[in-house]
Design an enzyme around this catalytic site. Structure first.
Site, PDB file in Angstrom:
ATOM      1  CD  GLU A 130      -1.693  -2.389   1.639  1.00 28.07           C
ATOM      2  OE1 GLU A 130      -0.502  -2.591   1.956  1.00 28.07           O
ATOM      3  OE2 GLU A 130      -2.580  -3.263   1.732  1.00 28.07           O
ATOM      4  CE  LYS A 169     -17.589  -7.238   3.739  1.00 30.39           C
ATOM      5  NZ  LYS A 169     -17.106  -8.534   4.206  1.00 30.39           N
ATOM      6  CG  PHE A 195      -9.810  -9.770  11.460  1.00 24.33           C
ATOM      7  CD1 PHE A 195      -8.568 -10.115  11.971  1.00 24.33           C
ATOM      8  CD2 PHE A 195     -10.012  -9.825  10.084  1.00 24.33           C
ATOM      9  CE1 PHE A 195      -7.542 -10.509  11.128  1.00 24.33           C
ATOM     10  CE2 PHE A 195      -8.985 -10.223   9.244  1.00 24.33           C
ATOM     11  CZ  PHE A 195      -7.753 -10.573   9.768  1.00 24.33           C
ATOM     12  CD  GLN A 196      -7.373  -7.487   8.015  1.00 22.69           C
ATOM     13  OE1 GLN A 196      -8.254  -7.294   7.194  1.00 22.69           O
ATOM     14  NE2 GLN A 196      -6.201  -7.999   7.706  1.00 22.69           N
TER      15      GLN A 196
END
Ligand SMILES: Cc1ncc(C[n+]2csc(CCOP(=O)(O)OP(=O)(O)O)c2C)c(N)n1
Ligand SMILES: [Mg+2]
Lengths: 580, 192
Positions: free
Chosen positions: A51, A163, A113-114
């Site tokens: 990235e 998301k 998570f993340q």
């Protein structure tokens, strides 16, 4: 109006903004976006290998063209990997848009998570950022973000999208215009201030221009030239201002600053009126602030009012875009010439030329390689650099003569910028030759992007200035820390084999006599090329303004460094090969 | 010198974070910060008291303006303004001391808002200095708990700090020649 998913809105918005390429890397939370990508082929997605590389590529893309550069990453580690690239774009005012995904809205703040609080992380390193919580806000946010990134003092804008906002549907409504009540960049100069500046410039005997990145970002090179010619004012460039004037112009006196020329730094120190244009009075350009020509009157034109009086007090600050203010000022001033003043600087240039020149002899030096590449590639090529000695030598000797020709990390000084920035520049300018002058240290930070170049057929020419050292650090250890070399020598892989492993052309150059052939071979090859130049290990960049010294204390030899630091000169020249 | 800076900001999540982050990052010290709604929907008003030279405050103002969510900034320090702060003070107080303390309350035009056999809660709204003096007078009795809101301020007269008003170009406020030394002749190059 049509209802579509957040993902479609994002891609549709990018299209409306004229974004034709995104440097991205997928992950769980951005999968809904990737899922819709095939339906939007107008926006090219380039899969990078890291990235940070994507971020620097967007930066290089933007600097090569002036257009908005866009990078995309997933949540958590993907997003945090962008941080260096975002900061880099911020420090150098590069118009960029960084998009990250985040965990779904119902998971935000629960350390799932993340999840990373990426908007919290980027807040101090962006011009502005957003966490978009509703798909109906996406289109407007993108329009606003691009507007902010590309106007006023340009810079990075970051949009974080959970998301499920990519998945939920909303009406797509593209705003016909963006107005932000807290954001109204001033572009025309205040006429009263312009008048005062003109009077001061007319009365000057030894005026000088400091031309910075703003000239290039603002597309004001022509305006700069007209102003300088009418007033007969010599021009110095900051590192990022290189290219705003052709070095062959009679009024161009090259780079000032830490590794600027002796004559430039002394001209800066002896002027009676300084006209600072689109530059932010950085310490690397100006040396110790208190002693930066304390008697000069200063006209400071910058689009960001916060730059006035931040580091250096301005006598006449003018807020505005150099592209608009310079014509106002040119109109207001009288025609003038400063022959004696120019002659004084010219004499300095003659007397001190040798401290900033390519070493004689047959040694393979970075300085020599830089001049040869510059000559063979010509001004139409794009050059990126890493950070360190090779960067300074590239700036000194590559004859940077047009805006957007040199792309280098000035403010943040990011090693590892060189290769991905070159990749971005090559995407932006498929018809130009792109050279990247790499440090052997910096190259090893981000060379994974060679794989991206192979996939995307980007024929970047990579020239590693392999001195086996973190050269700039070694120079400081030699000169300032009295030869105490600590953790600066590095073993290197076989770079030619590395090139071959990636399936690209690799060339080894160990002798000055091979340089031109290698460059010609690289030009003749239609794919990426990596040249390992085994350059002199312990050359030093001269002249130098040691950190904390003033421009008038520019030194040209190790003995002068010792004298400046109040140390007795060394009895014996210590190291062979060093440019002492 | 203490400055009272007013910032009108978009009422959005994160805006307090942006302002606080800016002060931290640039090393500006906040004495007090009060945030509240205004007459205009969607606009919050921050009243920031900070200590520093005029040059620092000028930088603070300009850095605040760079935040997209900040709509207007003004320094009320040199203006005629009504400046107020509110404090709630719980002071130790036996029934015998009550009269004495209530006399103080009268003198300072404060109010008693709660009472118990061993304590008294007082409320005062005043300029900072008055508030300081009131607190000093209460200290001998023993202050058990205290909270101050930090300053809020509004300029006197009809002129208002509001987003709809046209502001003077920031450039006009910049000072001349400040901090630069006068010209000396000991320069290596003099054309005459
Ligand atoms: C990411 C990063 N880490 C550390 C530094 C500090 N630094 C500045 S120049 C330099 C040496 C660079 O070495 P190299 O890339 O080999 O270039 P050279 O100076 O030898 O030309 C270092 C370590 C930096 N600028 N960036
Ligand atoms: Mg090196």
């Amino acid at each position: 109006m049509t209802k579509m998913s957040g993902a479609d809105i994002v891609l549709e918005s990018l299209k409306r903004l004229g974004v034709d390429v995104v440097f991205g890397y997928p992950g769980g939370v951005v999968l809904p976006l990737y899922d819709r990508w095939p339906s939007h082929p107008e926006v090219r997605h380039i899969l990078v290998r890291h990235e940070q590389g994507g971020g620097h590529a967007a930066d290089g893309y933007a600097r090569a063209t002036g257009k908005l550069g866009v990078a995309l990453a997933t949540s958590g580690p993907g997003a945090t990997n962008l941080v260096t690239a975002i900061t880099n774009a911020m420090m150098d005012s590069v118009p960029t848009l960084f998009i990250t995904g985040n965990v779904a809205r119902n998971l935000l703040g629960r350390d799932g998570f993340q999840e990373a609080d990426i908007t919290g992380i980027t807040m101090p390193i962006v011009k502005h950022n957003y966490l978009v919580m509703r798909p109906e806000d996406l289109a407007y946010t993108f329009a606003e973000a691009a507007h902010i990134a590309t106007t006023g003092r340009k810079g990075p804008v970051h949009i974080d999208i959970p998301k499920d906002v990519f998945i939920e549907e909303a009406e797509f409504e593209w705003p016909s215009e963006v107005t932000i009540r807290g954001y109204r960049p001033v572009s025309r100069g205040n006429p009263a201030q312009v008048k005062r500046a003109a009077a001061m410039i007319d009365a000057a005997e030894r005026s000088i221009i400091f031309a910075g990145h703003g000239i290039i970002l603002g597309g004001a090179a022509e305006e700069l030239r007209s102003f300088a010619e009418k007033t007969g004012t010599p021009i110095l460039n900051t590192l990022l201002g290189l290219g705003s004037i052709d070095p062959g112009h009679v009024l161009a006196y090259g780079m000032m600053g830490m590794h600027g020329s002796y004559w430039a730094n002394h001209a800066a120190s002896n002027a009676d009126v300084i006209i600072a244009l689109g530059m932010r009075m950085d310490d690397r350009a100006l040396g110790r602030f208190e002693d930066m020509n304390p008697t000069a009157k200063i006209v400071h034109i910058d689009i960001d009012p916060a730059e006035h009086n931040k580091n250096i007090m301005a006598t006449v600050p003018i807020v505005g875009d150099v592209k608009e203010v310079l014509p106002q000022l040119t109109e207001a001033v009288q025609s003038n010439s400063h022959v004696e003043w120019l002659r004084w600087i010219d004499r300095l240039r003659v007397d001190h030329k040798s401290s900033m020149s390519v070493p004689d002899g047959t040694a393979l030096t970075t300085q020599y390689v830089c001049t040869r590449i510059a000559e063979a590639a010509g001004p139409e090529a794009v050059i990126t650099t890493g950070v360190g000695q090779h960067q300074m030598w590239a700036a000194q000797f590559m004859n940077i003569s047009r805006p957007h020709q040199l792309i280098t990390s000035g403010g943040l000084g990011t090693m590892g910028f060189e290769v991905p920035a070159a990749m971005g520049a090559q995407v932006a300018c498929p018809d130009r030759t792109v050279w990247t002058i790499c440090g052997d240290g910096g190259f090893q930070m981000t060379f994974q992007e060679i794989a991206t170049m192979v996939d995307e057929r980007l024929p970047v020419k990579m020239a590693i200035m392999n001195n086996g050292y973190l050269g700039m650090v070694r120079q400081w250890q030699e000169l300032i820390y009295q030869d105490n070399y600590v953790s600066v020598a590095m073993s290197q892989p076989d770079f030619v084999k590395l090139a071959e492993a990636y399936g690209i052309k690799g060339i080894l150059v160990t002798d000055q006599s091979q340089v031109d052939d290698a460059i010609a071979e690289a030009h003749a090859h239609d794919g990426p090329v990596l040249i390992d130049f085994r350059v002199e290990a312990e050359g030093n960049v001269w002249p130098m303004v040691p950190a904390g010294a003033s421009l008038s204390e520019t030194v040209e030899s190790p003995d002068e460094v010792d004298a400046l630091l109040g140390r007795p000169p060394k009895a014996v020249p210590t190291r062979t090969g060093a440019a002492r | 010198m203490k400055h009272t800076v007013v910032a009108l900001v978009e009422d959005r999540p994160g805006v307090l974070n942006r302002v606080a982050s800016l002060f931290r990052r640039r090393g500006f010290n906040i004495d007090s910060l009060a945030v509240g709604t205004t007459e205009q929907r969607g606009i919050s008003r921050m009243t920031i008291v900070l200590d520093g030279a005029d040059g620092i405050v000028e930088q603070v103002e300009k850095q605040l303006y760079k935040l997209i969510d900040v709509v207007k900034v003004s320094d009320l320090t040199k203006e005629e303004a009504v400046i107020r702060e509110l404090a709630l003070i719980k002071v130790r107080c036996s029934p015998e001391q009550r009269r004495e303390i209530l006399d103080l309350v009268d003198i300072f035009r404060a109010q008693a808002v709660d009472v118990s056999p061993t304590s008294l809660m007082l409320q005062i709204t005043a300029a900072t200095e008055t508030l300081d003096a009131f607190i000093e007078n209460l200290r001998p009795y023993g202050i058990r708990e205290m909270v101050r809101t930090g300053r809020i301020a509004v300029t006197r007269g009809a002129r208002a700090t509001a987003v709809h008003e046209r502001e003077a170009a920031p450039a006009e406020r910049f000072h001349e020649q400040a901090g630069r030394r006068p010209e000396e002749d000991a320069l290596p190059y003099v054309s005459k």
